[in-house]
Design a protein around this motif. Structure first.
Motif, mmCIF file in Angstrom:
data_model
loop_
_atom_site.group_PDB
_atom_site.id
_atom_site.type_symbol
_atom_site.label_atom_id
_atom_site.label_comp_id
_atom_site.label_asym_id
_atom_site.label_seq_id
_atom_site.Cartn_x
_atom_site.Cartn_y
_atom_site.Cartn_z
ATOM 1 N N UNK A 73 0.822 -1.219 0.000
ATOM 2 C CA UNK A 73 0.000 0.000 0.000
ATOM 3 C C UNK A 73 0.849 1.260 0.000
ATOM 4 N N UNK A 74 1.945 1.255 0.725
ATOM 5 C CA UNK A 74 2.779 2.456 0.789
ATOM 6 C C UNK A 74 3.429 2.748 -0.557
ATOM 7 N N UNK A 76 -5.175 -2.911 0.835
ATOM 8 C CA UNK A 76 -5.582 -2.484 2.167
ATOM 9 C C UNK A 76 -4.343 -2.292 3.036
ATOM 10 N N UNK A 77 -4.419 -1.351 3.975
ATOM 11 C CA UNK A 77 -3.255 -1.014 4.783
ATOM 12 C C UNK A 77 -3.592 -0.983 6.267
ATOM 13 N N UNK A 78 -2.579 -1.249 7.099
ATOM 14 C CA UNK A 78 -2.738 -1.109 8.544
ATOM 15 C C UNK A 78 -2.578 0.342 8.980
ATOM 16 N N UNK A 79 -2.093 1.174 8.078
ATOM 17 C CA UNK A 79 -1.902 2.592 8.378
ATOM 18 C C UNK A 79 -3.221 3.348 8.227
ATOM 19 N N UNK A 80 -3.627 4.047 9.279
ATOM 20 C CA UNK A 80 -4.862 4.826 9.218
ATOM 21 C C UNK A 80 -4.748 5.949 8.191
ATOM 22 N N UNK A 81 -3.569 6.547 8.092
ATOM 23 C CA UNK A 81 -3.368 7.623 7.130
ATOM 24 C C UNK A 81 -3.515 7.113 5.701
ATOM 25 N N UNK A 82 -2.878 5.978 5.411
ATOM 26 C CA UNK A 82 -2.969 5.404 4.065
ATOM 27 C C UNK A 82 -4.402 5.024 3.751
ATOM 28 N N UNK A 83 -5.093 4.422 4.709
ATOM 29 C CA UNK A 83 -6.485 4.037 4.496
ATOM 30 C C UNK A 83 -7.369 5.255 4.231
ATOM 31 N N UNK A 84 -7.011 6.368 4.866
ATOM 32 C CA UNK A 84 -7.812 7.584 4.721
ATOM 33 C C UNK A 84 -7.735 8.151 3.308
ATOM 34 N N UNK A 85 -6.570 8.033 2.684
ATOM 35 C CA UNK A 85 -6.405 8.613 1.344
ATOM 36 C C UNK A 85 -6.557 7.563 0.240
ATOM 37 N N UNK A 86 -6.696 6.301 0.619
ATOM 38 C CA UNK A 86 -6.682 5.197 -0.352
ATOM 39 C C UNK A 86 -7.737 5.360 -1.446
ATOM 40 N N UNK A 87 -8.981 5.573 -1.052
ATOM 41 C CA UNK A 87 -10.051 5.663 -2.030
ATOM 42 C C UNK A 87 -9.869 6.828 -2.982
ATOM 43 N N UNK A 109 6.058 7.309 1.638
ATOM 44 C CA UNK A 109 4.595 7.332 1.544
ATOM 45 C C UNK A 109 3.895 8.113 2.648
ATOM 46 N N UNK A 110 4.170 7.860 3.943
ATOM 47 C CA UNK A 110 3.437 8.605 4.975
ATOM 48 C C UNK A 110 3.632 10.113 4.895
ATOM 49 N N UNK A 111 4.845 10.556 4.629
ATOM 50 C CA UNK A 111 5.113 11.991 4.541
ATOM 51 C C UNK A 111 4.389 12.620 3.351
ATOM 52 N N UNK A 112 4.439 11.911 2.211
ATOM 53 C CA UNK A 112 3.757 12.421 1.021
ATOM 54 C C UNK A 112 2.238 12.391 1.202
ATOM 55 N N UNK A 113 1.755 11.311 1.801
ATOM 56 C CA UNK A 113 0.309 11.173 2.010
ATOM 57 C C UNK A 113 -0.224 12.249 2.944
ATOM 58 N N UNK A 114 0.573 12.660 3.907
ATOM 59 C CA UNK A 114 0.135 13.690 4.841
ATOM 60 C C UNK A 114 -0.119 15.013 4.129
ATOM 61 N N UNK A 115 0.712 15.315 3.145
ATOM 62 C CA UNK A 115 0.513 16.559 2.390
ATOM 63 C C UNK A 115 -0.785 16.482 1.575
ATOM 64 N N UNK A 116 -1.130 15.282 1.135
ATOM 65 C CA UNK A 116 -2.359 15.092 0.368
ATOM 66 C C UNK A 116 -3.580 15.137 1.281
#
Length: 247
Positions: free
Chosen positions: A158-159, A181-192, A238-245
């Motif tokens: 996922x990352x 699917x990811x165990x990361x709440x942040x990744x799950x939040x932006x996944x869709x 991934x987490x750092x980039x996803x946070x900006x998104x």
């Protein structure tokens, strides 16, 4: 054409993953790789195969390289030992990779002579499987493939997919990779939101295409990177980039 975009803009995708958006603060980028193997996973590996004393010494990226090489050699040394092979498969996916669900199934992959089962020594067989299986358990079998054939395969999780999709979005490209699917709440939040596209989702073979194009372009540019470096950095960012998104 999607594939030409993945190849033609491979370096731009890689540059975004490394550096983030143009206005991204440099001090937020963090280390290239910071994943550490826990004590329990270390002990379990030593119960399966012989482990050199210095394997776990060094910075995370150094340990990662040594570990991949050591387990790769062990996998190729136990081709006729299905029990050890299965235990290594399980260790890679569950202990090292943290995917605990279905670990008995993962271990059983070494016992069945179907599709790629117990054929980790042959990159061609693995490629056939990768091209036909779709997205099912991609985060699990790609881990085994990456350990077994590091010059031909890499981990797709996922990352990794989030980083690639954020790069494609930043570059204004409509193509998107499937995000497991990811165990990361942040990744799950932006996944869709990051999989929203009218085009068919890209998958593992497309990922390998990007890796190969980036590796070749980096060699031509005089700053070569291999699959492991590309995979590890794409995972870590991934987490750092996803946070900006998500902000």
């Amino acid at each position: 054409m999607v594939l030409s975009v993945i190849e033609d803009r491979a370096h731009e995708i890689w540059s975004f993953i490394q550096n983030g958006p143009a206005d991204y603060r440099r001090d937020k980028r963090g280390p290239a790789y910071a994943f550490r193997v826990g004590p329990a996973a270390q002990r379990r590996l030593s119960e399966i195969i012989s482990v050199p004393l210095d394997l776990w010494q060094g910075e995370p990226n150094v340990v990662n390289c040594k570990l991949r090489l050591h387990v790769n050699q062990a996998l190729h040394a136990c081709l006729d030992d299905f029990e050890t092979t299965g235990q290594l498969y399980s260790w890679i996916v569950a202990e090292w990779g943290g995917v605990k669900k279905g670990r008995s199934t993962v271990q059983g992959w070494a016992l069945q002579h179907q599709e790629w089962r117990a054929s980790h020594y042959d990159p061609a067989i693995l490629m056939v499987h990768a091209g036909t299986v779709g997205f099912g358990r991609i985060s699990s079998w790609s881990k085994i493939f990456a350990f077994a054939q590091p010059g031909h395969h890499a981990i797709y999780d996922s990352r990794v997919a989030v980083s690639l999709n954020l790069a494609l979005e930043y570059l204004g490209e409509p193509a998107r990779f499937f995000i497991p699917q990811s165990q990361s709440k942040l990744v799950q939040r932006v996944r869709g939101r990051l999989m929203a596209t009218a085009q068919p989702l890209l998958g593992y073979s497309d990922y390998l295409l990007w890796l190969t194009a980036t590796r070749e372009q980096s060699i031509l540019g005089g700053d070569p990177v291999d699959f492991l470096n590309l995979e590890a950095t794409t995972f870590t960012r991934a987490p750092m980039l996803a946070q900006t998104f998500a902000d």
